[in-house]
Motif scaffolding. Sequence first.
Motif, PDB file in Angstrom:
ATOM      1  N   TYR A  21     -26.225  -4.979  33.109  1.00  0.00           N
ATOM      2  CA  TYR A  21     -25.115  -5.394  33.977  1.00  0.00           C
ATOM      3  C   TYR A  21     -24.079  -4.281  34.094  1.00  0.00           C
ATOM      4  O   TYR A  21     -23.609  -3.966  35.189  1.00  0.00           O
ATOM      5  CB  TYR A  21     -24.471  -6.665  33.418  1.00  0.00           C
ATOM      6  N   LEU A  22     -23.742  -3.673  32.962  1.00  0.00           N
ATOM      7  CA  LEU A  22     -22.788  -2.560  32.984  1.00  0.00           C
ATOM      8  C   LEU A  22     -23.333  -1.393  33.806  1.00  0.00           C
ATOM      9  O   LEU A  22     -22.603  -0.773  34.583  1.00  0.00           O
ATOM     10  CB  LEU A  22     -22.482  -2.096  31.557  1.00  0.00           C
ATOM     11  N   GLN A  23     -24.604  -1.125  33.649  1.00  0.00           N
ATOM     12  CA  GLN A  23     -25.233  -0.043  34.415  1.00  0.00           C
ATOM     13  C   GLN A  23     -25.196  -0.339  35.908  1.00  0.00           C
ATOM     14  O   GLN A  23     -24.937   0.551  36.726  1.00  0.00           O
ATOM     15  CB  GLN A  23     -26.676   0.131  33.947  1.00  0.00           C
ATOM     16  N   ALA A  24     -25.427  -1.596  36.255  1.00  0.00           N
ATOM     17  CA  ALA A  24     -25.388  -1.989  37.666  1.00  0.00           C
ATOM     18  C   ALA A  24     -23.979  -1.829  38.234  1.00  0.00           C
ATOM     19  O   ALA A  24     -23.812  -1.395  39.384  1.00  0.00           O
ATOM     20  CB  ALA A  24     -25.859  -3.439  37.811  1.00  0.00           C
ATOM     21  N   LEU A  25     -22.965  -2.152  37.441  1.00  0.00           N
ATOM     22  CA  LEU A  25     -21.586  -1.985  37.890  1.00  0.00           C
ATOM     23  C   LEU A  25     -21.261  -0.515  38.141  1.00  0.00           C
ATOM     24  O   LEU A  25     -20.637  -0.168  39.147  1.00  0.00           O
ATOM     25  CB  LEU A  25     -20.619  -2.553  36.851  1.00  0.00           C
ATOM     26  N   GLU A  39     -12.129  -1.484  43.224  1.00  0.00           N
ATOM     27  CA  GLU A  39     -11.088  -2.087  42.390  1.00  0.00           C
ATOM     28  C   GLU A  39     -11.645  -3.250  41.590  1.00  0.00           C
ATOM     29  O   GLU A  39     -11.332  -3.404  40.394  1.00  0.00           O
ATOM     30  CB  GLU A  39      -9.928  -2.544  43.274  1.00  0.00           C
ATOM     31  N   GLU A  40     -12.472  -4.066  42.222  1.00  0.00           N
ATOM     32  CA  GLU A  40     -13.062  -5.218  41.539  1.00  0.00           C
ATOM     33  C   GLU A  40     -13.983  -4.760  40.413  1.00  0.00           C
ATOM     34  O   GLU A  40     -13.986  -5.341  39.321  1.00  0.00           O
ATOM     35  CB  GLU A  40     -13.835  -6.075  42.539  1.00  0.00           C
ATOM     36  N   ILE A  41     -14.756  -3.708  40.658  1.00  0.00           N
ATOM     37  CA  ILE A  41     -15.693  -3.202  39.651  1.00  0.00           C
ATOM     38  C   ILE A  41     -14.947  -2.662  38.439  1.00  0.00           C
ATOM     39  O   ILE A  41     -15.282  -2.969  37.288  1.00  0.00           O
ATOM     40  CB  ILE A  41     -16.591  -2.108  40.263  1.00  0.00           C
ATOM     41  N   VAL A  42     -13.916  -1.852  38.687  1.00  0.00           N
ATOM     42  CA  VAL A  42     -13.153  -1.277  37.566  1.00  0.00           C
ATOM     43  C   VAL A  42     -12.440  -2.382  36.788  1.00  0.00           C
ATOM     44  O   VAL A  42     -12.323  -2.321  35.562  1.00  0.00           O
ATOM     45  CB  VAL A  42     -12.151  -0.221  38.067  1.00  0.00           C
ATOM     46  N   CYS A  43     -11.998  -3.402  37.481  1.00  0.00           N
ATOM     47  CA  CYS A  43     -11.372  -4.551  36.816  1.00  0.00           C
ATOM     48  C   CYS A  43     -12.369  -5.221  35.872  1.00  0.00           C
ATOM     49  O   CYS A  43     -12.045  -5.550  34.729  1.00  0.00           O
ATOM     50  CB  CYS A  43     -10.867  -5.542  37.857  1.00  0.00           C
ATOM     51  N   TYR A  50     -12.402  -4.680  26.060  1.00  0.00           N
ATOM     52  CA  TYR A  50     -11.801  -5.387  24.937  1.00  0.00           C
ATOM     53  C   TYR A  50     -12.741  -5.446  23.736  1.00  0.00           C
ATOM     54  O   TYR A  50     -12.299  -5.495  22.596  1.00  0.00           O
ATOM     55  CB  TYR A  50     -11.461  -6.836  25.338  1.00  0.00           C
ATOM     56  N   ASP A  51     -14.046  -5.479  23.989  1.00  0.00           N
ATOM     57  CA  ASP A  51     -15.023  -5.805  22.949  1.00  0.00           C
ATOM     58  C   ASP A  51     -15.745  -4.556  22.444  1.00  0.00           C
ATOM     59  O   ASP A  51     -16.496  -3.925  23.201  1.00  0.00           O
ATOM     60  CB  ASP A  51     -16.043  -6.805  23.509  1.00  0.00           C
ATOM     61  N   PRO A  52     -15.559  -4.188  21.185  1.00  0.00           N
ATOM     62  CA  PRO A  52     -16.218  -2.995  20.638  1.00  0.00           C
ATOM     63  C   PRO A  52     -17.734  -3.027  20.724  1.00  0.00           C
ATOM     64  O   PRO A  52     -18.372  -1.968  20.660  1.00  0.00           O
ATOM     65  CB  PRO A  52     -15.761  -2.989  19.168  1.00  0.00           C
ATOM     66  N   ILE A  53     -18.319  -4.208  20.872  1.00  0.00           N
ATOM     67  CA  ILE A  53     -19.777  -4.290  20.978  1.00  0.00           C
ATOM     68  C   ILE A  53     -20.292  -3.540  22.203  1.00  0.00           C
ATOM     69  O   ILE A  53     -21.454  -3.132  22.263  1.00  0.00           O
ATOM     70  CB  ILE A  53     -20.246  -5.771  21.019  1.00  0.00           C
ATOM     71  N   ASN A  54     -19.419  -3.317  23.174  1.00  0.00           N
ATOM     72  CA  ASN A  54     -19.822  -2.635  24.411  1.00  0.00           C
ATOM     73  C   ASN A  54     -19.653  -1.115  24.357  1.00  0.00           C
ATOM     74  O   ASN A  54     -20.083  -0.425  25.280  1.00  0.00           O
ATOM     75  CB  ASN A  54     -18.985  -3.169  25.593  1.00  0.00           C
ATOM     76  N   TYR A  55     -19.035  -0.597  23.310  1.00  0.00           N
ATOM     77  CA  TYR A  55     -18.629   0.805  23.328  1.00  0.00           C
ATOM     78  C   TYR A  55     -19.789   1.795  23.338  1.00  0.00           C
ATOM     79  O   TYR A  55     -19.698   2.850  23.963  1.00  0.00           O
ATOM     80  CB  TYR A  55     -17.684   1.100  22.158  1.00  0.00           C
ATOM     81  N   ASP A  56     -20.862   1.473  22.634  1.00  0.00           N
ATOM     82  CA  ASP A  56     -22.028   2.364  22.677  1.00  0.00           C
ATOM     83  C   ASP A  56     -22.547   2.489  24.106  1.00  0.00           C
ATOM     84  O   ASP A  56     -22.910   3.581  24.558  1.00  0.00           O
ATOM     85  CB  ASP A  56     -23.141   1.844  21.766  1.00  0.00           C
ATOM     86  N   TRP A  57     -22.575   1.384  24.809  1.00  0.00           N
ATOM     87  CA  TRP A  57     -23.047   1.401  26.200  1.00  0.00           C
ATOM     88  C   TRP A  57     -22.048   2.126  27.088  1.00  0.00           C
ATOM     89  O   TRP A  57     -22.442   2.836  28.012  1.00  0.00           O
ATOM     90  CB  TRP A  57     -23.287  -0.026  26.689  1.00  0.00           C
ATOM     91  N   PHE A  58     -20.764   1.938  26.824  1.00  0.00           N
ATOM     92  CA  PHE A  58     -19.737   2.680  27.569  1.00  0.00           C
ATOM     93  C   PHE A  58     -19.990   4.182  27.473  1.00  0.00           C
ATOM     94  O   PHE A  58     -19.897   4.906  28.463  1.00  0.00           O
ATOM     95  CB  PHE A  58     -18.347   2.367  26.996  1.00  0.00           C
ATOM     96  N   ARG A  59     -20.281   4.624  26.258  1.00  0.00           N
ATOM     97  CA  ARG A  59     -20.489   6.056  26.060  1.00  0.00           C
ATOM     98  C   ARG A  59     -21.794   6.536  26.700  1.00  0.00           C
ATOM     99  O   ARG A  59     -21.847   7.641  27.251  1.00  0.00           O
ATOM    100  CB  ARG A  59     -20.445   6.388  24.562  1.00  0.00           C
ATOM    101  N   GLN A  60     -22.822   5.711  26.649  1.00  0.00           N
ATOM    102  CA  GLN A  60     -24.086   6.068  27.284  1.00  0.00           C
ATOM    103  C   GLN A  60     -23.949   6.173  28.797  1.00  0.00           C
ATOM    104  O   GLN A  60     -24.558   7.044  29.433  1.00  0.00           O
ATOM    105  CB  GLN A  60     -25.164   5.025  26.949  1.00  0.00           C
ATOM    106  N   LEU A  61     -23.128   5.313  29.370  1.00  0.00           N
ATOM    107  CA  LEU A  61     -23.001   5.232  30.827  1.00  0.00           C
ATOM    108  C   LEU A  61     -21.798   6.016  31.367  1.00  0.00           C
ATOM    109  O   LEU A  61     -21.500   5.953  32.558  1.00  0.00           O
ATOM    110  CB  LEU A  61     -22.881   3.758  31.245  1.00  0.00           C
ATOM    111  N   ASN A  62     -21.120   6.745  30.483  1.00  0.00           N
ATOM    112  CA  ASN A  62     -19.943   7.545  30.880  1.00  0.00           C
ATOM    113  C   ASN A  62     -18.846   6.690  31.516  1.00  0.00           C
ATOM    114  O   ASN A  62     -18.129   7.140  32.426  1.00  0.00           O
ATOM    115  CB  ASN A  62     -20.360   8.649  31.851  1.00  0.00           C
ATOM    116  N   ILE A  63     -18.691   5.489  31.014  1.00  0.00           N
ATOM    117  CA  ILE A  63     -17.684   4.579  31.565  1.00  0.00           C
ATOM    118  C   ILE A  63     -16.275   4.998  31.155  1.00  0.00           C
ATOM    119  O   ILE A  63     -15.320   4.849  31.931  1.00  0.00           O
ATOM    120  CB  ILE A  63     -17.986   3.128  31.144  1.00  0.00           C
ATOM    121  N   ILE A  64     -16.134   5.554  29.965  1.00  0.00           N
ATOM    122  CA  ILE A  64     -14.803   5.990  29.528  1.00  0.00           C
ATOM    123  C   ILE A  64     -14.317   7.135  30.406  1.00  0.00           C
ATOM    124  O   ILE A  64     -13.135   7.195  30.779  1.00  0.00           O
ATOM    125  CB  ILE A  64     -14.830   6.388  28.046  1.00  0.00           C
ATOM    126  N   GLU A  65     -15.229   8.041  30.768  1.00  0.00           N
ATOM    127  CA  GLU A  65     -14.868   9.122  31.694  1.00  0.00           C
ATOM    128  C   GLU A  65     -14.433   8.555  33.041  1.00  0.00           C
ATOM    129  O   GLU A  65     -13.515   9.070  33.680  1.00  0.00           O
ATOM    130  CB  GLU A  65     -16.050  10.075  31.887  1.00  0.00           C
TER     131      GLU A  65
END
Length: 202
Positions: A21-25, A39-43, A50-65
């Motif tokens: 789902y995160l990858q699709a977003l 705007e809706e996607i970034v929201c 909020y949830d640390p369980i997602n952080y590994d995926w955030f880093r894999q998908l460059n979401i923090i960047e």
Amino acid sequence: PKKLYNRQSSNKQNKLKRFEYLQALVNEFQQTKDEANKEEIVCHLANFAYDPINYDWFRQLNIIELFVDMITESSPKLIEFGLAAISNCCLDKLNAKIIFENEGVEQLCKFYNENENANENNKLVILTIFYFLYFADQKKILVDLVLNLINNEINSTNIRISNMARICYEIFRDCSHNLSQLKSQPQSQLKSQPQSQLKSQP
């Protein structure tokens, strides 16, 4: 036991669905040209921050960047959601490292200084990010760009901003070698004497 196995299998499937789902977003954000859709996607992504369980995926998908990139967008909502997302996830040391490496602090300071009339909430969120990043990496947050901003905002006429800047000042000064003379001063005196006192670490 079979019941436990099924539960573990279900958890694995749920995690896989979350990643997909995160990858699709992210893919949709990169492909769409519609501002409201972005705007809706970034929201949505900010809510997952909020949830640390997602952080590994955030880093894999460059979401923090992606969140850091929102700071320089023209859309007020993209900026707002990006700032909120950074605030939500920057306490994590690996996330903070990505923020520092992508010049997130410099971008935050630039936005803050170049947008004097920015809404109060954005300014408060940026100050909060600085506060959180202190606990992730003290040396990297105690730089002149940040310290000068904090010093200036302590005397802000906006009470909420002034108070948040003072909170940052109080925690930052304990790591500044040049502020040892202030540690014995009563709290009431700090408001009139913070200007140009905080110094970056060598």
